[in-house]
Write a protein that holds these residues in place. Structure first.
Motif, PDB file in Angstrom:
ATOM      1  N   LEU A  33       0.846  -1.216   0.014  1.00 24.01           N
ATOM      2  CA  LEU A  33       0.050   0.167  -0.031  1.00 24.01           C
ATOM      3  C   LEU A  33       1.103   1.300   0.131  1.00 24.01           C
ATOM      4  N   THR A  34       1.933   1.299   0.803  1.00 26.22           N
ATOM      5  CA  THR A  34       2.660   2.654   1.152  1.00 26.22           C
ATOM      6  C   THR A  34       3.427   2.674  -0.453  1.00 26.22           C
ATOM      7  N   ALA A  35       4.084   1.556  -0.977  1.00 27.39           N
ATOM      8  CA  ALA A  35       4.691   1.678  -2.117  1.00 27.39           C
ATOM      9  C   ALA A  35       3.975   2.230  -3.214  1.00 27.39           C
ATOM     10  N   SER A  36       2.434   1.967  -3.260  1.00 26.02           N
ATOM     11  CA  SER A  36       1.650   2.320  -4.457  1.00 26.02           C
ATOM     12  C   SER A  36       1.424   3.840  -4.340  1.00 26.02           C
ATOM     13  N   GLN A  37       1.275   4.063  -2.701  1.00 27.01           N
ATOM     14  CA  GLN A  37       0.727   5.696  -2.609  1.00 27.01           C
ATOM     15  C   GLN A  37       1.948   6.459  -3.041  1.00 27.01           C
ATOM     16  N   ASN A  38       3.198   5.951  -2.557  1.00 23.81           N
ATOM     17  CA  ASN A  38       4.397   6.674  -2.995  1.00 23.81           C
ATOM     18  C   ASN A  38       4.525   6.840  -4.382  1.00 23.81           C
ATOM     19  N   ALA A  39       4.197   5.714  -5.176  1.00 25.54           N
ATOM     20  CA  ALA A  39       4.215   5.645  -6.643  1.00 25.54           C
ATOM     21  C   ALA A  39       3.403   6.816  -7.306  1.00 25.54           C
ATOM     22  N   ALA A  40       2.297   6.745  -7.040  1.00 27.53           N
ATOM     23  CA  ALA A  40       1.049   7.898  -7.300  1.00 27.53           C
ATOM     24  C   ALA A  40       1.704   9.061  -7.035  1.00 27.53           C
ATOM     25  N   ASP A  41       1.956   9.416  -5.658  1.00 20.84           N
ATOM     26  CA  ASP A  41       2.662  10.806  -5.519  1.00 20.84           C
ATOM     27  C   ASP A  41       3.758  11.278  -6.332  1.00 20.84           C
ATOM     28  N   ALA A  42       4.868  10.217  -6.802  1.00 19.30           N
ATOM     29  CA  ALA A  42       5.794  10.747  -7.363  1.00 19.30           C
ATOM     30  C   ALA A  42       5.514  10.803  -9.082  1.00 19.30           C
ATOM     31  N   THR A  43       4.579   9.962  -9.449  1.00 15.40           N
ATOM     32  CA  THR A  43       3.799  10.160 -10.654  1.00 15.40           C
ATOM     33  C   THR A  43       3.258  11.663 -10.994  1.00 15.40           C
ATOM     34  N   HIS A  44       2.493  12.134  -9.903  1.00 14.61           N
ATOM     35  CA  HIS A  44       1.935  13.243  -9.997  1.00 14.61           C
ATOM     36  C   HIS A  44       2.909  14.499 -10.251  1.00 14.61           C
ATOM     37  N   ARG A  45       3.861  14.313  -9.477  1.00 14.83           N
ATOM     38  CA  ARG A  45       5.078  15.253  -9.390  1.00 14.83           C
ATOM     39  C   ARG A  45       5.766  15.255 -10.928  1.00 14.83           C
ATOM     40  N   GLN A  46       6.052  13.941 -11.320  1.00 12.72           N
ATOM     41  CA  GLN A  46       6.644  13.763 -12.965  1.00 12.72           C
ATOM     42  C   GLN A  46       5.726  14.356 -13.879  1.00 12.72           C
ATOM     43  N   LEU A  47       4.509  14.314 -13.659  1.00  9.90           N
ATOM     44  CA  LEU A  47       3.650  14.550 -14.672  1.00  9.90           C
ATOM     45  C   LEU A  47       3.512  16.137 -14.981  1.00  9.90           C
ATOM     46  N   GLN A  48       3.574  16.740 -13.753  1.00  8.50           N
ATOM     47  CA  GLN A  48       3.628  18.093 -13.788  1.00  8.50           C
ATOM     48  C   GLN A  48       4.728  18.846 -14.425  1.00  8.50           C
ATOM     49  N   VAL A  49       6.242  18.053 -14.175  1.00  8.81           N
ATOM     50  CA  VAL A  49       6.962  18.665 -14.820  1.00  8.81           C
ATOM     51  C   VAL A  49       7.089  18.176 -16.378  1.00  8.81           C
ATOM     52  N   LEU A  50       6.687  17.100 -16.659  1.00  8.65           N
ATOM     53  CA  LEU A  50       6.465  16.722 -18.214  1.00  8.65           C
ATOM     54  C   LEU A  50       5.672  17.947 -18.928  1.00  8.65           C
ATOM     55  N   TYR A  51       4.337  17.991 -18.531  1.00  8.92           N
ATOM     56  CA  TYR A  51       3.561  19.145 -18.991  1.00  8.92           C
ATOM     57  C   TYR A  51       4.358  20.509 -18.896  1.00  8.92           C
ATOM     58  N   GLN A  52       5.124  20.911 -18.074  1.00  8.17           N
ATOM     59  CA  GLN A  52       5.744  22.068 -18.204  1.00  8.17           C
ATOM     60  C   GLN A  52       6.831  22.145 -19.187  1.00  8.17           C
ATOM     61  N   ARG A  53       7.594  20.997 -19.135  1.00  2.41           N
ATOM     62  CA  ARG A  53       8.779  20.969 -20.269  1.00  2.41           C
ATOM     63  C   ARG A  53       8.210  20.999 -21.697  1.00  2.41           C
ATOM     64  N   ALA A  54       6.806  20.665 -21.852  1.00  3.57           N
ATOM     65  CA  ALA A  54       6.096  20.551 -22.926  1.00  3.57           C
ATOM     66  C   ALA A  54       5.406  21.901 -23.098  1.00  3.57           C
ATOM     67  N   GLY A  55       5.480  22.878 -22.461  1.00  2.00           N
ATOM     68  CA  GLY A  55       5.028  24.181 -22.542  1.00  2.00           C
ATOM     69  C   GLY A  55       3.345  24.187 -22.504  1.00  2.00           C
ATOM     70  N   ILE A  56       2.887  23.058 -21.799  1.00  3.64           N
ATOM     71  CA  ILE A  56       1.646  22.944 -21.642  1.00  3.64           C
ATOM     72  C   ILE A  56       1.322  23.417 -19.855  1.00  3.64           C
ATOM     73  N   GLU A  57       0.327  24.388 -19.916  1.00  2.00           N
ATOM     74  CA  GLU A  57      -0.087  24.626 -18.312  1.00  2.00           C
ATOM     75  C   GLU A  57      -0.986  23.851 -17.739  1.00  2.00           C
ATOM     76  N   ILE A  58      -0.659  23.220 -16.553  1.00 11.57           N
ATOM     77  CA  ILE A  58      -1.461  22.249 -16.028  1.00 11.57           C
ATOM     78  C   ILE A  58      -1.372  22.329 -14.481  1.00 11.57           C
ATOM     79  N   GLY A  59      -2.409  22.616 -13.649  1.00  4.98           N
ATOM     80  CA  GLY A  59      -2.199  22.774 -12.371  1.00  4.98           C
ATOM     81  C   GLY A  59      -2.165  21.465 -11.482  1.00  4.98           C
ATOM     82  N   PRO A  60      -2.153  21.296 -10.047  1.00  2.51           N
ATOM     83  CA  PRO A  60      -1.776  20.079  -9.523  1.00  2.51           C
ATOM     84  C   PRO A  60      -3.044  19.432  -9.567  1.00  2.51           C
TER      85      PRO A  60
END
Length: 521
Positions: A246-273
């Motif tokens: 459970l903890t591993a899966s929650q950590n994976a989800a939170d980390a993916t959320h952070r990564q996805l915001q970075v990826l959209y930012q680098r693509a020049g697409i505005e996306i909120g949390p």
């Protein structure tokens, strides 16, 4: 996720006989699903649940039966390249599209689910075979192959499960992304615009480098991703010792959320949390995972559902609906993964309703519901008087295990660093020298510093000349000269500057000196 235990399939002879019986139906398939559209229930919006179904596994899973609790949506898997034709779509290499209708009555079953108000998504890829883009190198033929599946089953949402060798093939990734961009553009103004989900492996630290590269390819190609679905399963060595599933899966989800915001930012697409969470799907493997010792329990499912709904995830899935049940007594070793049962005693319960609680929307309408972003909280102003550790400084140098406070959080250095923001957004954890430990707690106070007694060493004098090894006192702190110096303040050494001729002794060294002085005195 994969079809690792394929079970028994129909032989070619039996398939040929059945094909002859239903040939009239198979020709062209049952493409006229729209005649049942009037019977559909009113579509809802919001986050959705859709469990995966292994279409070719035996016994066959009756996803179309209204009595089967699927949550209203299913993800049929997997469409891959046929063994005889690299650009021909097939179900697991076992059945072509017409063969699947003849042998599995698949078109009719999809139509029945649509008739009952359900939603069918088709997944391309998986672990064991070539995803179409891997083997089909002609861009037009590839787009046509995808379109054949989309049009036949009248899909509004597709899922691309890219893992293993398919994920490592970057040229295939580029073809895949461009084909999806083309298909989306062609259907943009139609009654059924195409929603595209990208399903990827994940570790507790987030998506792999190959995974983030795949997302970047889709964004660069202009694909409007409905979301990224991460397979929170089979962590293996990436799961830290002592960390439960459970903890591993929650950590994976939170980390993916952070990564996805970075990826959209680098693509020049505005996306909120919150919009980023809406674009995240989570797919645990229920019960016994492929990795021995990794078991996702019913309690894990309940807690993971709560976590996902609180975060605002857009999608919840599971691998697989075929496996959502207790194994029979004849299944001897439940530590060996079965494609027909979970490997744990489910006590009469099902994972699907536990994971799907509150995910009542539809994949086709997820993007229609506006996402209201919360007002960003004001940045915390760190106070050195109350901070439990030094406030991070851009001129300071920090060594392994050094702790700092930055914008209300405590970070620890993984190795020597200078000038690296503790909260700098990065795709992979190894790209930053800092590990976030958590927020500064309300009752925390500065960690008491060890001070040397007055007179232990001379007080620093700006006019004095110091040689290597000389020691001085500044406000109870002991400094040792690294080389000859005069008028160089030890203050820079407090921040850890290597350019300073002074080195501040740590608390352990000062305590040892004080103890030795006390014994000698």
């Amino acid at each position: 996720m994969s079809t690792r235990f394929p079970g028994r399939r129909l032989s070619f002879v039996r398939l040929s006989l059945l094909s002859a019986v239903v040939a009239a139906v198979a020709i062209g398939g049952l493409s006229g699903f729209n005649r049942w559209e009037d019977a559909r229930v009113a579509e809802s919006t919001g986050a959705f649940f859709a469990g995966y179904v292994d279409v070719t596994a035996t016994p066959s899973y009756a996803f179309e039966d209204p009595a089967v609790k699927t949550g209203g949506s299913v993800v049929l898997s997997f469409i891959v390249a046929a063994k005889t034709d690299p650009c021909e779509p097939s179900w697991g290499t076992y059945y072509g599209l017409d063969e699947a209708e003849a042998a599995l009555d698949l078109d009719r079953r999809v139509a029945r689910m649509a008739q009952n108000g359900g939603e069918v998504i088709v997944s391309f890829g998986g672990l064991l075979n070539d995803e179409l883009a891997t083997s089909c190198t002609d861009p037009e033929d590839l787009a046509d192959a995808y379109a054949d599946v989309i049009d036949r089953y009248e899909l509004s949402t597709v899922d691309l499960d890219i893992e293993g060798e398919n994920l490592r093939d970057t040229a295939a990734g580029k073809r895949r992304a461009e084909a999806m961009a083309t298909l989306q553009a062609e259907r943009a103004d139609s009654d059924t615009p195409l929603n595209v989900w990208l399903t990827l492996p994940v570790a507790p630290t987030g998506m792999t480098a190959e995974g983030t590269a795949a997302v970047a390819q889709f964004l660069e190609a202009g694909v409007d991703l409905a979301g990224v679905n991460v397979m929170t399963m089979d962590y293996g060595a990436s799961r830290p010792e002592g960390t439960d599933m459970l903890t591993a899966s929650q950590n994976a989800a939170d980390a993916t959320h952070r990564q996805l915001q970075v990826l959209y930012q680098r693509a020049g697409i505005e996306i909120g949390p919150q919009a980023a969470w809406r674009k995240i799907g989570l797919t645990p493997m229920i019960g016994q995972n492929d990795v021995k010792g990794e078991v996702f329990t019913l309690d894990d499912a309940k807690a993971f559902n709560t976590f996902a709904t609180e975060r605002g995830a857009g999608r919840m899935s599971l691998w697989s609906l075929n496996r959502d049940g207790t194994c029979s007594e004849n299944y001897a070793d439940t530590t060996v993964v079965s494609d027909a049962c979970s490997g744990i005693d489910q006590q009469g319960l099902l994972f699907a309703p536990l994971l799907g609680e509150g995910f009542d929307g539809r994949a086709a309408t997820l993007s229609d519901e506006p996402v209201v972003e919360e007002t960003p909280e004001a940045l915390v102003e760190d106070d050195p008087k109350t901070s439990p550790y030094p406030i991070w400084s851009d001129v300071g140098t920090y060594r392994e295990d050094d702790r700092v406070v930055w914008q209300g959080n405590v970070y620890v250095a993984k190795y020597w660093t200078q000038g690296d923001l503790p909260n700098d957004p990065v795709l992979q954890a190894e790209e930053t020298p800092w590990t976030l430990l958590g927020p500064v707690l309300p009752n925390e106070r500065p960690v008491p510093a060890v001070t040397a007694p007055a007179g232990l060493y001379p007080v620093w004098d700006a006019k004095a000349v110091y040689e290597r090894g000389d020691r001085i006192l500044v406000d109870g702190k002991v400094f040792e000269a690294k080389w000859w110096s005069q008028s160089d303040s030890p203050e820079a050494a407090v921040q850890g500057s290597d350019a300073s001729p002074w080195q501040k002794l740590d608390d352990a060294a000062v305590l040892k000196i004080v103890e030795q002085e006390s014994e000698e005195g």
